[in-house]
Design an enzyme around this catalytic site. Structure first.
Site, PDB file in Angstrom:
ATOM      1  N   GLN A   1       4.891  -4.090   2.274  1.00  0.00           N
ATOM      2  CA  GLN A   1       4.788  -5.519   2.598  1.00  0.00           C
ATOM      3  C   GLN A   1       4.936  -6.325   1.311  1.00  0.00           C
ATOM      4  O   GLN A   1       4.733  -5.782   0.218  1.00  0.00           O
ATOM      5  CB  GLN A   1       3.446  -5.832   3.255  1.00  0.00           C
ATOM      6  CG  GLN A   1       2.240  -5.617   2.375  1.00  0.00           C
ATOM      7  CD  GLN A   1       0.959  -5.452   3.191  1.00  0.00           C
ATOM      8  OE1 GLN A   1       0.664  -4.381   3.684  1.00  0.00           O
ATOM      9  NE2 GLN A   1       0.204  -6.518   3.309  1.00  0.00           N
TER      10      GLN A   1
ATOM     11  N   GLU B   1       0.803  -1.237   0.000  1.00  0.00           N
ATOM     12  CA  GLU B   1       0.000   0.000   0.000  1.00  0.00           C
ATOM     13  C   GLU B   1       0.833   1.282   0.000  1.00  0.00           C
ATOM     14  O   GLU B   1       0.255   2.373   0.054  1.00  0.00           O
ATOM     15  CB  GLU B   1      -0.946  -0.012   1.206  1.00  0.00           C
ATOM     16  CG  GLU B   1      -1.973  -1.128   1.115  1.00  0.00           C
ATOM     17  CD  GLU B   1      -2.805  -1.274   2.384  1.00  0.00           C
ATOM     18  OE1 GLU B   1      -2.368  -0.782   3.444  1.00  0.00           O
ATOM     19  OE2 GLU B   1      -3.877  -1.888   2.306  1.00  0.00           O
TER      20      GLU B   1
END
Ligand code: IFM
Length: 720
Positions: free
Chosen positions: A584, A471
């Protein structure tokens, strides 16, 4: 290695410890706040599915009436830990029995010393029952001990009130309270009873009928060295569970009153024994890892709905205000594998929640101009999108930040289908697939076929303007994770369609009455599958996370050390977006979920590239466990460092936000890291096999899984 122990009380860690010492039973969870209260606490009890409207976040789990309170008066002095002197303190969460105990000695401002022991549990055997017990022993005085305890409807969610009072009653045998959520009109009724026993003494009972806070008080004279035992039975039902919650909670109370603490606790203990029998993972050679893995499994188990298929598990489970109880892909991709392989009935409930919420997903697709079902990025009671659009900027608290995930983080629709497929593969639960799962897979495939855009110039389909798992980068085109999962979703739906038509024609007819499938759609699906752009450079074997990613600024993360903040906090939202730093795993996440797409060399090349560019320490808490698994696959010795980061996420508050609740995805990911990473469990044509990568010092991992209803035992030992 079953006990989480706290030896000193530090009020600054209060919120973190309230999260760690949460107890629950899959119906509700109660944070580890003190019975007698403490200033600035965030005491809360959350029940699955009990949502109410809230500004900004649309809906949130409503903090339920407080069942825990015990107000204690020791010879007239009010017991509270912010006054007097704490002479000793130990708080213990016994994971094996899901019992929280606090043992302390306290000197009052007037010098009276008392030994108090509190115990509580939310029964796993009887999910509508909770119990709290206090033993009180004056050490250097004699006098009257009084305990007041009630059901307090005066609760809020960080100042927002969710409950309207309806009715209450106080009798000698019970106090009860009936309330209703303000907007969603969910009724909750609770009943309680209080008793005090002092050997050789009569105790006195008083009724305290205060509006919205019915209570009972028990008191007795007690001599120095004697012990008073106080018991509080608590039951509750909501209109989500039964037609008449008040009748049921009062009736249940009378039933449980026939039993004492020892009997009720024994039933609870036994239920946990069988729970651990199925779910425990034994790690030898690393006590910290053993305890942390059990703690995280415990968190999954207390959050897991056993009797309700209309609820999901929020990103912060039921243990805090973070994300307001909303569920994300965290459930299907991170937590669900644990349930699929150890408690498939629970996995079925969780997946059924998505099926029940198909109408919301269809609405979302339609509103955005797409076919089929587009699942919300954040989901709560109804399955509508509940991601906040704007939130206050934590940096200045006055400006607002636009949250785009609800609009464009679309991969969740494929993630849900993926989880359904994994459940089916591992359980063979045909009725679920035919009656529920297939509908989700076909409807999400429909969504992808319409979401993919045809690029005439390049002769390919693209999925543009989205957010992938990473994100830090938003509004990107052709995120490989999303495109590959979408393609997988379409292919799986195609196979499923043929199988349904050929082998389950009556189930197919039934399903088709609901989804009105048009055979012409298949042509489009095939076209999308063949032409959906999935970036790959066969020369370098590097997979570009999204189009243009390699052109972004490369940052040497080592040069930013030492740091205490995420790359996004250091560079700003736009600044981080311009770099190659990942929040991530994204490409690696894809390689984990769909390992057959890439050969081992490709995995190694991409592991090396993306591992160096991921914000492991302060990026997403979802990252470390997956990174640990991929490190095992890449034979990287760094696997343990990633694993332990996930293991400590909540126990050590490594991201400084554990007070908001347990990181449920990290908990589920941790189980996966041990099973699929270190033990290397894999399903091959020869069945389940382990390819161990035991970290240094580990001598054994033992665990069970269920495959098609059959329990399989694995015992992986280090070869010396
Ligand atoms: O779902 C996650 C997301 O992947 C990263 N941000 C937090 C969300 C909830 O845990």
């Amino acid at each position: 290695m079953w006990k989480i122990v706290e030896e000193t009380f530090n009020p600054e860690k209060q919120h973190h410890k309230e999260t760690v010492f949460t107890i629950g039973n899959g119906y509700l969870s109660t944070r580890g706040a003190f019975e007698e209260r403490f200033p600035a606490e965030m005491r809360a009890t959350f029940l699955h599915g009990v949502f109410d409207d809230a500004p900004v976040v649309f809906t949130e789990l409503a903090n339920a009436p407080d069942w825990l309170e015990l107000d204690i008066f020791l010879a007239g002095e009010h017991f509270r830990l912010n006054q007097g002197t704490l002479l000793s303190f130990t708080r213990t969460l016994d994971l094996r029995t899901a019992t929280l105990t606090r043992d302390l000695r306290w000197r009052s401002p007037r010098g009276r010393e008392t030994h108090l022991v509190f115990e509580r549990f939310a029964s796993l055997a009887e999910e509508h029952l909770c119990m709290v017990k206090a033993t009180i022993r004056p050490e250097n005085y004699s006098g009257r001990v009084e305990v007041r305890a009630g059901l307090s409807g005066e609760v809020d969610n960080l100042k927002l009130k969710h409950w309207d009072w309806v009715a209450q009653g106080v009798r000698a045998q019970e106090a009860w309270l009936q309330v209703k959520t303000c907007a969603t009109k969910i009724e909750l009724s609770a009943a309680m009873k209080l008793s005090m026993t002092v050997p050789g003494q009569r105790s006195h009972l008083t009724r305290l009928d205060v509006q919205n806070h019915p209570a009972l008080a028990v008191s007795s004279n007690i001599k120095s060295g004697e012990t008073a035992t106080v018991l509080k039975w608590f039951t509750q039902y909501t209109s989500r569970d039964v037609k008449n919650p008040l009748k049921d909670s009062r009736r249940a109370l009378q039933k449980y009153l026939l039993q004492d603490w020892a009997q009720l606790w024994e039933a609870h203990r036994k239920a946990w024994e069988s729970e651990w029998e199925r779910s425990d993972v034994i790690i030898e050679g690393d006590d910290e890892a053993q305890l942390a893995v059990r703690f995280n499994i415990f968190q999954l188990l207390i959050a897991a709905p056993r009797h309700d298929e209309h609820v999901n598990i929020g990103a912060k489970t039921l243990s805090g205000y973070g994300y307001r109880g909303h569920a994300f892909w965290d459930t299907e991709i991170f937590m669900l594998p644990f349930f699929i392989h150890t408690r498939p009935e629970i996995a079925r409930n969780l997946l059924s929640y998505r099926w029940h919420n198909l109408p919301g997903a269809r609405e979302k697709a339609k509103a955005n101009g797409f076919l089929g079902a587009q699942y919300p990025w954040e989901s709560a009671g109804t399955g509508e999108e509940v991601t906040p659009t704007w939130v206050p900027n934590p940096a200045d608290r006055t400006s607002l930040i636009r949250i785009w995930t609800g609009d464009i983080e679309v991969h969740i629709s494929a993630d849900i289908s993926y989880a359904i497929w994994k459940y089916w593969q591992s359980t063979g639960d045909e009725s679920f697939l035919l009656e529920r799962g297939a509908e989700v897979i076909l409807e999400t495939a429909r969504f992808w076929s319409s979401r993919a855009e045809w690029n005439e110039e390049l002769g390919r389909y693209e999925i543009n303007d989205i957010i992938g798992p990473d994100e830090y980068h938003d509004h990107v085109d052709n995120n490989v994770y999303t495109n590959a999962l979408a393609c997988w979703n379409l292919k799986t739906a195609l196979d499923l369609y043929s199988w349904l038509k050929e082998e389950h024609s009556s189930a197919w007819k039934k399903l088709n009455r609901r989804i009105r499938f048009n055979e012409k759609e298949l042509e489009k699906w095939r076209h999308v599958i063949e032409h959906l752009y999935i970036p790959f450079d066969s020369q370098t074997k590097l997979v570009e996370q999204f189009e243009g990613y390699f052109q972004r600024r490369d940052v040497n993360l080592a040069k930013l050390e030492p740091r205490t903040n995420s790359v996004q906090a250091l560079f700003g939202i736009e600044g981080a977006n311009e770099t190659q730093v990942l929040k991530q795993p994204d490409v690696l996440m894809l390689m984990y979920l769909l390992p057959d797409l890439y050969d081992h060399e490709t995995l190694l090349v991409n592991y090396a590239y993306y591992n160096a560019r991921t914000d492991h320490t302060f990026g997403s808490s979802l990252g470390p466990s997956i990174q640990a698994i991929m490190a095992c696959k890449a034979n990287d010795e760094g696997a343990y460092v990633h694993f332990i980061r996930a293991a400590r996420a909540d126990l050590f508050n490594v991201r400084n936000n554990a007070g908001d609740g347990i990181h449920g995805a990290s908990a589920g990911g941790l189980w996966q890291a041990v099973i699929f990473g270190f033990a290397g469990l894999e399903h091959t044509s020869a069945g389940w096999m382990t390819h161990p990568h035991l970290p240094e010092g580990w001598t054994r991992i033992a665990f069970k899984i269920v495959d098609h209803g059959k329990e399989l035992h694995f015992d992986v030992k280090k070869a010396f």
